[in-house]
Design a protein around this motif. Structure first.
Motif, PDB file in Angstrom:
ATOM      1  N   LYS A  51       0.833  -1.200   0.000  1.00 41.59           N
ATOM      2  CA  LYS A  51       0.000   0.000   0.000  1.00 41.59           C
ATOM      3  C   LYS A  51       0.865   1.246   0.000  1.00 41.59           C
ATOM      4  CE  LYS A  51      -0.593  -1.184   4.852  1.00 41.59           C
ATOM      5  NZ  LYS A  51      -1.523  -1.688   5.853  1.00 41.59           N
ATOM      6  N   PHE A  52       0.280   2.334  -0.476  1.00 40.76           N
ATOM      7  CA  PHE A  52       0.957   3.621  -0.573  1.00 40.76           C
ATOM      8  C   PHE A  52      -0.025   4.713  -0.176  1.00 40.76           C
ATOM      9  CE2 PHE A  52       1.374   7.402  -3.316  1.00 40.76           C
ATOM     10  CZ  PHE A  52       2.535   7.923  -2.796  1.00 40.76           C
ATOM     11  N   ASN A  53       0.423   5.645   0.659  1.00 43.81           N
ATOM     12  CA  ASN A  53      -0.437   6.733   1.108  1.00 43.81           C
ATOM     13  C   ASN A  53       0.265   8.071   0.909  1.00 43.81           C
ATOM     14  OD1 ASN A  53      -2.921   7.634   2.599  1.00 43.81           O
ATOM     15  ND2 ASN A  53      -1.398   8.417   4.036  1.00 43.81           N
ATOM     16  N   PHE A  54      -0.483   9.054   0.404  1.00 41.67           N
ATOM     17  CA  PHE A  54       0.048  10.408   0.239  1.00 41.67           C
ATOM     18  C   PHE A  54      -0.889  11.394   0.917  1.00 41.67           C
ATOM     19  CE2 PHE A  54       0.324  14.437  -2.210  1.00 41.67           C
ATOM     20  CZ  PHE A  54       1.633  14.767  -1.859  1.00 41.67           C
ATOM     21  N   ALA A  55      -0.317  12.224   1.804  1.00 44.50           N
ATOM     22  CA  ALA A  55      -1.099  13.202   2.561  1.00 44.50           C
ATOM     23  C   ALA A  55      -0.482  14.584   2.359  1.00 44.50           C
ATOM     24  CB  ALA A  55      -1.119  12.835   4.041  1.00 44.50           C
ATOM     25  N   PRO A  56      -1.096  15.444   1.533  1.00 44.07           N
ATOM     26  CA  PRO A  56      -0.484  16.734   1.189  1.00 44.07           C
ATOM     27  C   PRO A  56      -0.609  17.814   2.251  1.00 44.07           C
ATOM     28  CG  PRO A  56      -2.583  16.497   0.073  1.00 44.07           C
ATOM     29  CD  PRO A  56      -2.343  15.200   0.790  1.00 44.07           C
ATOM     30  N   ALA A  57      -1.426  17.589   3.276  1.00 39.85           N
ATOM     31  CA  ALA A  57      -1.588  18.581   4.347  1.00 39.85           C
ATOM     32  C   ALA A  57      -1.449  17.875   5.687  1.00 39.85           C
ATOM     33  CB  ALA A  57      -2.932  19.284   4.234  1.00 39.85           C
ATOM     34  N   THR A  58      -0.208  17.594   6.043  1.00 41.72           N
ATOM     35  CA  THR A  58       0.094  16.790   7.234  1.00 41.72           C
ATOM     36  C   THR A  58       0.683  17.648   8.347  1.00 41.72           C
ATOM     37  OG1 THR A  58       0.456  14.768   5.967  1.00 41.72           O
ATOM     38  CG2 THR A  58       1.523  14.905   8.105  1.00 41.72           C
ATOM     39  N   SER A  59       0.168  17.468   9.541  1.00 36.91           N
ATOM     40  CA  SER A  59       0.716  18.119  10.723  1.00 36.91           C
ATOM     41  C   SER A  59       1.713  17.188  11.400  1.00 36.91           C
ATOM     42  CB  SER A  59      -0.395  18.478  11.716  1.00 36.91           C
ATOM     43  OG  SER A  59      -1.260  19.458  11.179  1.00 36.91           O
ATOM     44  N   LYS A  60       2.835  17.762  11.828  1.00 37.62           N
ATOM     45  CA  LYS A  60       3.841  17.008  12.567  1.00 37.62           C
ATOM     46  C   LYS A  60       4.198  17.790  13.820  1.00 37.62           C
ATOM     47  CE  LYS A  60       8.529  15.085  12.287  1.00 37.62           C
ATOM     48  NZ  LYS A  60       9.738  14.913  11.435  1.00 37.62           N
ATOM     49  N   ILE A  61       4.069  17.142  14.977  1.00 35.22           N
ATOM     50  CA  ILE A  61       4.362  17.790  16.258  1.00 35.22           C
ATOM     51  C   ILE A  61       5.489  17.017  16.944  1.00 35.22           C
ATOM     52  CG2 ILE A  61       3.447  18.563  18.466  1.00 35.22           C
ATOM     53  CD1 ILE A  61       0.651  18.479  17.230  1.00 35.22           C
ATOM     54  N   THR A  62       6.533  17.723  17.317  1.00 34.44           N
ATOM     55  CA  THR A  62       7.652  17.146  18.053  1.00 34.44           C
ATOM     56  C   THR A  62       7.549  17.574  19.509  1.00 34.44           C
ATOM     57  OG1 THR A  62       9.054  17.275  16.081  1.00 34.44           O
ATOM     58  CG2 THR A  62      10.162  16.954  18.196  1.00 34.44           C
ATOM     59  N   PHE A  63       7.488  16.613  20.420  1.00 35.99           N
ATOM     60  CA  PHE A  63       7.408  16.883  21.854  1.00 35.99           C
ATOM     61  C   PHE A  63       8.754  16.594  22.507  1.00 35.99           C
ATOM     62  CE2 PHE A  63       3.240  15.501  20.398  1.00 35.99           C
ATOM     63  CZ  PHE A  63       2.391  16.479  20.923  1.00 35.99           C
ATOM     64  N   VAL A  64       9.179  17.460  23.427  1.00 37.19           N
ATOM     65  CA  VAL A  64      10.422  17.237  24.168  1.00 37.19           C
ATOM     66  C   VAL A  64      10.256  17.741  25.594  1.00 37.19           C
ATOM     67  CG1 VAL A  64      11.852  17.508  22.094  1.00 37.19           C
ATOM     68  CG2 VAL A  64      11.434  19.495  23.560  1.00 37.19           C
ATOM     69  N   ASP A  65      11.188  17.357  26.444  1.00 41.24           N
ATOM     70  CA  ASP A  65      11.311  17.938  27.778  1.00 41.24           C
ATOM     71  C   ASP A  65      12.020  19.279  27.628  1.00 41.24           C
ATOM     72  OD1 ASP A  65      12.083  18.701  30.353  1.00 41.24           O
ATOM     73  OD2 ASP A  65      12.475  16.643  30.996  1.00 41.24           O
ATOM     74  N   LYS A  66      11.364  20.362  28.012  1.00 39.26           N
ATOM     75  CA  LYS A  66      11.933  21.696  27.796  1.00 39.26           C
ATOM     76  C   LYS A  66      13.250  21.909  28.543  1.00 39.26           C
ATOM     77  CE  LYS A  66       9.080  23.918  31.374  1.00 39.26           C
ATOM     78  NZ  LYS A  66       8.062  24.980  31.617  1.00 39.26           N
ATOM     79  N   ASN A  67      13.529  21.066  29.555  1.00 40.72           N
ATOM     80  CA  ASN A  67      14.793  21.186  30.291  1.00 40.72           C
ATOM     81  C   ASN A  67      15.992  20.689  29.482  1.00 40.72           C
ATOM     82  OD1 ASN A  67      13.599  22.204  32.744  1.00 40.72           O
ATOM     83  ND2 ASN A  67      12.833  20.140  33.124  1.00 40.72           N
ATOM     84  N   PHE A  68      15.723  19.967  28.387  1.00 43.55           N
ATOM     85  CA  PHE A  68      16.793  19.463  27.534  1.00 43.55           C
ATOM     86  C   PHE A  68      17.113  20.384  26.362  1.00 43.55           C
ATOM     87  CE2 PHE A  68      15.635  14.769  28.607  1.00 43.55           C
ATOM     88  CZ  PHE A  68      16.297  14.899  29.816  1.00 43.55           C
ATOM     89  N   THR A  69      16.238  21.346  26.091  1.00 47.55           N
ATOM     90  CA  THR A  69      16.389  22.157  24.878  1.00 47.55           C
ATOM     91  C   THR A  69      17.661  23.002  24.922  1.00 47.55           C
ATOM     92  OG1 THR A  69      14.957  23.841  25.880  1.00 47.55           O
ATOM     93  CG2 THR A  69      13.927  22.253  24.386  1.00 47.55           C
ATOM     94  N   LEU A  70      18.128  23.364  23.712  1.00 46.14           N
ATOM     95  CA  LEU A  70      19.401  24.055  23.546  1.00 46.14           C
ATOM     96  C   LEU A  70      19.224  25.299  22.680  1.00 46.14           C
ATOM     97  CD1 LEU A  70      21.520  20.876  22.738  1.00 46.14           C
ATOM     98  CD2 LEU A  70      21.518  22.127  24.912  1.00 46.14           C
ATOM     99  N   PRO A  71      20.202  26.219  22.720  1.00 43.82           N
ATOM    100  CA  PRO A  71      20.139  27.400  21.847  1.00 43.82           C
ATOM    101  C   PRO A  71      20.146  26.990  20.369  1.00 43.82           C
ATOM    102  CG  PRO A  71      21.777  27.702  23.584  1.00 43.82           C
ATOM    103  CD  PRO A  71      21.356  26.275  23.637  1.00 43.82           C
ATOM    104  N   ASN A  72      19.636  27.877  19.532  1.00 41.20           N
ATOM    105  CA  ASN A  72      19.629  27.701  18.075  1.00 41.20           C
ATOM    106  C   ASN A  72      18.868  26.457  17.633  1.00 41.20           C
ATOM    107  OD1 ASN A  72      21.368  30.006  17.774  1.00 41.20           O
ATOM    108  ND2 ASN A  72      23.109  28.687  18.325  1.00 41.20           N
ATOM    109  N   GLU A  73      17.857  26.084  18.418  1.00 41.59           N
ATOM    110  CA  GLU A  73      17.000  24.941  18.081  1.00 41.59           C
ATOM    111  C   GLU A  73      17.806  23.671  17.834  1.00 41.59           C
ATOM    112  OE1 GLU A  73      14.408  26.038  14.882  1.00 41.59           O
ATOM    113  OE2 GLU A  73      13.652  27.805  15.910  1.00 41.59           O
TER     114      GLU A  73
END
Length: 295
Positions: A175-197
């Motif tokens: 099977k093959f699927n194509f979704a032209p309007a896809t949302s992607k959410i990345t979750f992290v622990d904010k205590n791990f985040t760093l400068p410059n993304e």
């Protein structure tokens, strides 16, 4: 961007064209839910004593589960897959047991046929990925003692991707699927985040990143010969909001070579390209002989 998607998907299906033209096996129309799965335990242990060629005592194990539960009735289909694996290794010279594998993934794909005799569907999909336990970066202190610092954990990162699209499906194995309007959410622990993304593309002090883009996925499972199964899973994503030319790629190959009902040789290979996580290809490979149980 569309050209990149087209080229990559043509390459994928080009390898499977001959197989795809074979007629699908008759479906069991008496059941709306079809379930199948595989659990495996790979174990390895090495011991050396006065072995002049060298070697390091170690013990390792990997537990994996690959489970499908699919629904089909009339013009409606709903395919679900759970992939989970966890492995550790302990060597004599290391102060810590270290992970060799750690992943949890859920795929869900809902489709409704264009018309009764069609292989094309209106679709909606959801994909969720994370890990089970903490991940560490290893080093040594001033005295040469091994130390570690935590850099990832359960739900840090976690990825949730979903959207409407169009599905082509021959059967559960192709099977093959194509979704032209896809949302992607990345979750992290904010205590791990760093400068410059620098931490998975999430801004410093924030706990999530949102993207909107195009998503394409393909699934192909085939029997190469008796008791040898190849499972291919490919997904591609391009973020409209930032650097759409940098297409994220995730390809998985799972090979099961059955020895008998309970023993098999298993190979798992995965490569990921996501420039928000790492500037290059991430590669994971697990190989071993172990106990295998189908259900």
């Amino acid at each position: 961007m569309i050209k990149k998607f087209t080229l990559l998907m043509l390459c994928f299906f080009g390898m499977t064209k001959a197989k795809a033209q074979e007629p699908a096996a008759p479906a069991d129309t008496t059941k709306t839910w079809q379930t199948k799965g595989n659990a495996s335990l790979l174990f390895n242990q090495s011991t050396f004593d006065n072995w002049l060629a060298g070697g390091e005592n170690n013990i390792s194990g990997t537990l994996g589960v690959n489970y499908d539960f699919n629904y089909k009735k009339d013009d409606l289909t709903w395919d679900n897959k759970v992939i989970a694996s966890y492995g550790i290794v302990k060597t004599r010279t290391s102060s810590f047991a270290k992970k060799t594998d750690d992943r949890l993934e859920l795929n869900s794909l809902l489709g409704k046929k264009f018309k009764p005799d069609s292989r094309w569907y209106y679709s909606a999909f959801l994909n969720f990925k994370t890990q089970f336990t903490k991940g560490y970066e290893y080093g040594k202190d001033a005295n040469g003692v091994e130390i570690r610092s935590e850099i990832t954990n359960f739900l840090s990162p976690a990825y949730l991707t979903f959207g409407p699209g169009v599905l082509w499906k021959r059967d559960d194995n192709l099977k093959f699927n194509f979704a032209p309007a896809t949302s992607k959410i990345t979750f992290v622990d904010k205590n791990f985040t760093l400068p410059n993304e620098a931490y998975f593309g999430v801004k410093e002090g924030k706990s999530l990143r949102y993207e909107l883009g195009a998503y394409a996925s393909a699934y192909y499972k085939l029997d190469i010969m008796a008791n040898v199964t190849f499972e291919n899973i490919l997904s591609l994503y391009s973020n409209y909001l930032e650097d759409p030319q940098n297409v994220d790629l995730d390809y998985q190959l799972n090979i099961v070579m059955k020895i008998n009902k309970y023993l098999s040789t298993n190979l798992s290979f995965q490569t990921i390209y996501d420039d928000n996580a790492f500037q290059g290809f991430q590669i994971r490979q697990v190989f071993g002989v172990g106990a295998n149980y189908g259900f």
